[in-house]
Design a protein around this motif. Sequence first.
Motif, PDB file in Angstrom:
ATOM      1  N   LEU A   1      40.190  10.470   7.270  1.00 36.37           N
ATOM      2  CA  LEU A   1      39.948   9.715   6.116  1.00 36.37           C
ATOM      3  C   LEU A   1      40.521  10.188   4.840  1.00 36.37           C
ATOM      4  CD1 LEU A   1      36.867   7.739   6.914  1.00 36.37           C
ATOM      5  CD2 LEU A   1      39.171   6.896   6.989  1.00 36.37           C
ATOM      6  N   ASP A   2      40.200  11.583   4.680  1.00 41.08           N
ATOM      7  CA  ASP A   2      40.696  12.462   3.439  1.00 41.08           C
ATOM      8  C   ASP A   2      42.205  12.351   3.541  1.00 41.08           C
ATOM      9  OD1 ASP A   2      39.412  14.062   1.369  1.00 41.08           O
ATOM     10  OD2 ASP A   2      40.508  15.701   2.526  1.00 41.08           O
ATOM     11  N   TYR A   3      42.675  12.878   4.538  1.00 42.45           N
ATOM     12  CA  TYR A   3      44.070  12.994   4.401  1.00 42.45           C
ATOM     13  C   TYR A   3      44.906  11.644   4.154  1.00 42.45           C
ATOM     14  CZ  TYR A   3      48.710  13.845   6.474  1.00 42.45           C
ATOM     15  OH  TYR A   3      50.141  14.067   6.733  1.00 42.45           O
ATOM     16  N   TRP A   4      44.287  10.470   4.714  1.00 45.90           N
ATOM     17  CA  TRP A   4      44.837   9.200   4.410  1.00 45.90           C
ATOM     18  C   TRP A   4      44.838   8.724   3.020  1.00 45.90           C
ATOM     19  CZ3 TRP A   4      41.413   4.457   4.794  1.00 45.90           C
ATOM     20  CH2 TRP A   4      41.972   3.289   4.653  1.00 45.90           C
ATOM     21  N   ALA A   5      43.686   9.322   2.439  1.00 46.93           N
ATOM     22  CA  ALA A   5      43.219   8.943   0.838  1.00 46.93           C
ATOM     23  C   ALA A   5      44.405   9.731  -0.015  1.00 46.93           C
ATOM     24  CB  ALA A   5      42.274   9.317   0.309  1.00 46.93           C
ATOM     25  N   ASP A   6      45.125  10.901   0.366  1.00 46.00           N
ATOM     26  CA  ASP A   6      46.063  11.280  -0.107  1.00 46.00           C
ATOM     27  C   ASP A   6      47.613  11.570   0.202  1.00 46.00           C
ATOM     28  OD1 ASP A   6      44.192  12.841  -1.629  1.00 46.00           O
ATOM     29  OD2 ASP A   6      44.080  14.625  -0.619  1.00 46.00           O
ATOM     30  N   HIS A   7      47.888  10.411   1.093  1.00 45.98           N
ATOM     31  CA  HIS A   7      49.011  10.110   1.539  1.00 45.98           C
ATOM     32  C   HIS A   7      49.671   8.715   1.774  1.00 45.98           C
ATOM     33  CE1 HIS A   7      48.231  14.330   3.002  1.00 45.98           C
ATOM     34  NE2 HIS A   7      49.384  14.454   3.015  1.00 45.98           N
ATOM     35  N   ASP A   8      50.700   8.588   1.894  1.00 43.37           N
ATOM     36  CA  ASP A   8      51.043   7.082   1.845  1.00 43.37           C
ATOM     37  C   ASP A   8      51.211   6.253   3.446  1.00 43.37           C
ATOM     38  OD1 ASP A   8      51.878   6.855  -0.724  1.00 43.37           O
ATOM     39  OD2 ASP A   8      53.665   7.780  -0.521  1.00 43.37           O
ATOM     40  N   ASP A   9      50.867   7.233   4.193  1.00 47.33           N
ATOM     41  CA  ASP A   9      50.905   6.441   5.782  1.00 47.33           C
ATOM     42  C   ASP A   9      49.672   5.702   5.662  1.00 47.33           C
ATOM     43  OD1 ASP A   9      53.010   8.348   6.344  1.00 47.33           O
ATOM     44  OD2 ASP A   9      51.699   9.915   6.794  1.00 47.33           O
ATOM     45  N   THR A  10      49.880   4.732   6.835  1.00 46.89           N
ATOM     46  CA  THR A  10      48.688   3.612   7.017  1.00 46.89           C
ATOM     47  C   THR A  10      47.805   4.744   7.759  1.00 46.89           C
ATOM     48  OG1 THR A  10      49.448   2.842   9.109  1.00 46.89           O
ATOM     49  CG2 THR A  10      50.258   1.717   6.902  1.00 46.89           C
ATOM     50  N   LEU A  11      46.584   4.180   7.897  1.00 47.61           N
ATOM     51  CA  LEU A  11      45.583   4.909   8.716  1.00 47.61           C
ATOM     52  C   LEU A  11      46.095   4.857  10.165  1.00 47.61           C
ATOM     53  CD1 LEU A  11      42.941   6.517   8.963  1.00 47.61           C
ATOM     54  CD2 LEU A  11      41.797   4.234   9.027  1.00 47.61           C
ATOM     55  N   GLY A  12      46.503   3.853  10.692  1.00 48.58           N
ATOM     56  CA  GLY A  12      46.883   3.662  12.072  1.00 48.58           C
ATOM     57  C   GLY A  12      47.866   4.683  12.272  1.00 48.58           C
ATOM     58  N   GLU A  13      49.016   4.839  11.312  1.00 53.96           N
ATOM     59  CA  GLU A  13      50.049   5.681  11.634  1.00 53.96           C
ATOM     60  C   GLU A  13      49.654   7.311  11.754  1.00 53.96           C
ATOM     61  OE1 GLU A  13      53.440   3.393   9.183  1.00 53.96           O
ATOM     62  OE2 GLU A  13      52.449   4.906   8.192  1.00 53.96           O
ATOM     63  N   ILE A  14      48.458   7.695  11.042  1.00 50.03           N
ATOM     64  CA  ILE A  14      48.127   8.970  10.882  1.00 50.03           C
ATOM     65  C   ILE A  14      47.246   9.272  12.244  1.00 50.03           C
ATOM     66  CG2 ILE A  14      46.234  10.477  10.078  1.00 50.03           C
ATOM     67  CD1 ILE A  14      46.832   8.967   7.206  1.00 50.03           C
ATOM     68  N   VAL A  15      46.396   8.137  12.795  1.00 49.60           N
ATOM     69  CA  VAL A  15      45.682   8.285  13.931  1.00 49.60           C
ATOM     70  C   VAL A  15      46.628   8.376  15.228  1.00 49.60           C
ATOM     71  CG1 VAL A  15      44.294   7.022  15.620  1.00 49.60           C
ATOM     72  CG2 VAL A  15      43.659   7.140  13.294  1.00 49.60           C
ATOM     73  N   ARG A  16      47.936   7.824  15.305  1.00 47.98           N
ATOM     74  CA  ARG A  16      48.890   7.788  16.096  1.00 47.98           C
ATOM     75  C   ARG A  16      49.592   9.173  16.029  1.00 47.98           C
ATOM     76  NH1 ARG A  16      54.309   6.450  17.083  1.00 47.98           N
ATOM     77  NH2 ARG A  16      54.605   5.388  19.108  1.00 47.98           N
ATOM     78  N   HIS A  17      49.766   9.684  14.977  1.00 46.72           N
ATOM     79  CA  HIS A  17      50.394  11.089  14.708  1.00 46.72           C
ATOM     80  C   HIS A  17      49.227  11.997  15.475  1.00 46.72           C
ATOM     81  CE1 HIS A  17      52.754  14.297  13.176  1.00 46.72           C
ATOM     82  NE2 HIS A  17      51.625  14.763  12.479  1.00 46.72           N
ATOM     83  N   VAL A  18      48.346  12.108  15.069  1.00 49.97           N
ATOM     84  CA  VAL A  18      47.309  13.023  15.581  1.00 49.97           C
ATOM     85  C   VAL A  18      47.197  12.880  16.992  1.00 49.97           C
ATOM     86  CG1 VAL A  18      44.731  13.773  15.471  1.00 49.97           C
ATOM     87  CG2 VAL A  18      45.974  13.159  13.384  1.00 49.97           C
ATOM     88  N   LEU A  19      47.078  11.604  17.700  1.00 49.42           N
ATOM     89  CA  LEU A  19      46.846  11.500  19.229  1.00 49.42           C
ATOM     90  C   LEU A  19      47.942  12.130  19.817  1.00 49.42           C
ATOM     91  CD1 LEU A  19      45.493   7.819  19.832  1.00 49.42           C
ATOM     92  CD2 LEU A  19      44.357  10.112  20.144  1.00 49.42           C
ATOM     93  N   ILE A  20      49.304  11.878  19.244  1.00 42.92           N
ATOM     94  CA  ILE A  20      50.519  12.211  20.025  1.00 42.92           C
ATOM     95  C   ILE A  20      50.652  13.761  19.765  1.00 42.92           C
ATOM     96  CG2 ILE A  20      53.203  12.348  19.696  1.00 42.92           C
ATOM     97  CD1 ILE A  20      52.875   9.239  19.020  1.00 42.92           C
ATOM     98  N   HIS A  21      50.074  14.375  18.738  1.00 39.19           N
ATOM     99  CA  HIS A  21      50.370  16.038  18.666  1.00 39.19           C
ATOM    100  C   HIS A  21      49.087  16.628  19.526  1.00 39.19           C
ATOM    101  CE1 HIS A  21      53.475  15.463  15.848  1.00 39.19           C
ATOM    102  NE2 HIS A  21      53.587  17.052  16.030  1.00 39.19           N
TER     103      HIS A  21
END
Length: 133
Positions: free
Chosen positions: A91-111
């Motif tokens: 959530l903290d990362y999301w607040a500082d970036h333009d990505d949607t929360l879903g995109e961030i969760v997807r990125h973290v899962l894949i990595h």
Amino acid sequence: MWTTAKAPSLDDFEAMAHDVFGKLPQEFRTLCEGVIIRVDDFPTDEVMDELQAQTEFDLLGLFQGVGLPQQSSQDIAPMPNMIWLYRRPILDYWADHDDTLGEIVRHVLIHEIGHHFGLSDADMEEIEAQGEG
């Protein structure tokens, strides 16, 4: 709208993670059979110490388990492989970036899954490019 909006709860976040996981390419999900996805607010102190994290916001996610290349048929009742997503750092990362929360969760899962299975960054970028949405 913003006066009543709340950050997703742990349960909401876990449901989102499972939904995002279900939309990953089938061949990638097949590699993950038996992997458990869990969500917690922060990593444990033990994880922080082990990974030498400076703050509890340093880790967005973690894979814990034995990777496919290291698994053996001789292993006796191994613990299940798990992916941890850390809600507050995400959530903290999301607040500082333009990505949607879903995109961030997807990125973290894949990595987290990808590194565990020995995929390169290029492999993971290709997977992320497939089926976005």
